[in-house]
Scaffold this motif. Structure first.
Motif, PDB file in Angstrom:
ATOM      1  N   UNK A  34      52.847  41.688  50.166  1.00 14.21           N
ATOM      2  CA  UNK A  34      52.027  40.782  49.367  1.00 14.21           C
ATOM      3  C   UNK A  34      50.542  41.058  49.566  1.00 14.21           C
ATOM      4  N   UNK A  35      50.225  42.252  50.042  1.00 14.10           N
ATOM      5  CA  UNK A  35      48.792  42.582  50.122  1.00 14.10           C
ATOM      6  C   UNK A  35      48.540  44.012  49.654  1.00 14.10           C
ATOM      7  N   UNK A  36      49.085  44.325  48.465  1.00 12.43           N
ATOM      8  CA  UNK A  36      48.796  45.601  47.815  1.00 12.43           C
ATOM      9  C   UNK A  36      47.600  45.374  46.886  1.00 12.43           C
ATOM     10  N   UNK A  37      46.469  46.009  47.167  1.00 12.73           N
ATOM     11  CA  UNK A  37      45.227  45.691  46.446  1.00 12.73           C
ATOM     12  C   UNK A  37      45.335  45.832  44.932  1.00 12.73           C
ATOM     13  N   UNK A  38      46.106  46.822  44.460  1.00 10.43           N
ATOM     14  CA  UNK A  38      46.163  47.063  43.015  1.00 10.43           C
ATOM     15  C   UNK A  38      47.080  46.095  42.266  1.00 10.43           C
TER      16      UNK A  38
END
Length: 353
Positions: A34-38
């Protein structure tokens, strides 16, 4: 224990199909980040709600990887993050960077906690103790490495796991899938670099038999049906399936495709099936296709070998021609790495896929 992975950017339909496929074979745990920038959270939040709803219905466990970046991406505060995840029926969190030990402690009151295996050193461990977090109740999960040549070194990995085991942690690591790869690099998502293009069952066995890993997750978004079948055959029945080629159908005994068991007194040069000599004791096995036995040769001792007649073997190294031994088939090259894992009393089965 085997788990899978999914990624919200793949959308609801594809993820739901994958969840149902995993559930059908008995896989319960699924990892996501839940912390993929794209990722566009205006779209992925709905996907997250769809998959958590289904997984709750199927009694499956989602393990979302979160960081302080997750809090910012989803417009949360650290104070309301707990209620956000609880409302999604999430019961386990892999907590990455950006949280204090006191905050991790607060999360532990509501969720099973998974920590990043890469960051735990003596100072980190002492901080966990300070806030009264018990390492025996915490799982640590290694990262996966999308870029080629950046996966972990084997010796480093084993030494790190020895340390983590000494401290009482349960350990998770990743193997790569071998069908659809996750972008943008599309080079697999393993923890160990040497596993990047390895047959998934061999990578699984290496992690669990030799590298002190307790649970394995498939990092990529898919895995081929044959590879998944082999993994589940091993996990459910403790049987290693050996795909074969060059099968001499006219020479096969009646029990060839049955389950075989390696002897408890393991031989240096061959895997020895224990059952076939008993099953075939009253049959005459004529010599045929006697030739040099390359590594992976599947053989049967013919009647010229006397009391050994009927014994099915797999060569673990190159062996010479023997007129008393018929060569029945050969293990396919990409599966030869499975042979060292057929230890004492371990079951194996041939498959002419």
């Amino acid at each position: 224990m085997l788990g899978a992975s999914l990624y919200l950017s793949e959308g609801s339909q594809k993820n739901i199909e994958y969840i149902k496929r995993m559930n059908k074979v008995g896989i319960i745990k699924v990892f996501t980040s839940l912390h993929i920038p794209e990722d566009d959270t205006s779209k992925t939040l709905n996907v997250l709600k769809d998959i958590t709803r289904l997984m709750d219905e199927l009694s499956m466990e989602l393990i979302p990887d979160i960081s302080s970046g997750t809090i910012a991406q989803y417009g949360l505060t650290k104070e309301n993050a707990i209620s956000f995840f609880k409302n999604l029926q999430i019961k386990t969190l892999r907590i990455d960077y950006g949280f204090t030990f006191e905050e991790i402690k607060e999360f532990s009151k509501e969720f099973n906690i998974v920590l990043n295996a890469s960051v735990i050193d003596e100072k980190y461990y002492e901080e966990l103790r300070r806030v009264e977090l018990d390492s025996s109740e915490i799982t640590v999960c290694h990262n996966f490495y999308p870029r080629e040549n950046t996966g972990l070194d084997r010796n480093f990995f084993i030494e790190r796991n020895r340390y983590l085991k000494m401290k009482g942690f349960n350990i998770i690591a990743f193997i790569a899938g071998n069908k659809d790869k996750r972008g943008p690099v599309f080079a697999g998502l393993p923890t160990l670099e040497e596993h990047r293009y390895l047959e998934p069952l061999e990578a699984y066995l290496d992690l669990t038999d030799k590298c002190l890993v307790d649970e394995v997750l498939i990092g990529d978004i898919s895995i081929s049906d044959p590879s998944l079948t082999k993994l589940m055959k091993y996990l459910k029945e403790d049987i290693i399936v050996l795909p074969i080629k060059d099968v001499q159908e006219n020479l096969l005994p009646e029990n060839f495709y049955s389950v075989h068991t390696n002897r408890k007194d393991v031989a240096a040069d061959v895997i020895r099936g224990t059952e076939s000599r008993i099953i075939l004791k009253d049959q005459i096995i004529q010599p045929g296709n006697c030739k040099e036995r390359r590594i992976g040769s599947v053989t049967i001792d013919n009647s010229v070998y006397g009391r050994y007649a009927g014994e099915i073997q797999v060569s673990k190294r190159d062996l010479p021609f023997d007129s008393r031994v018929n060569v029945l088939a050969t293990v396919k090259e990409e599966y030869l790495g499975l042979l060292p894992y057929i230890g004492p009393a371990r079951k194996f089965q041939f498959n002419a896929e």
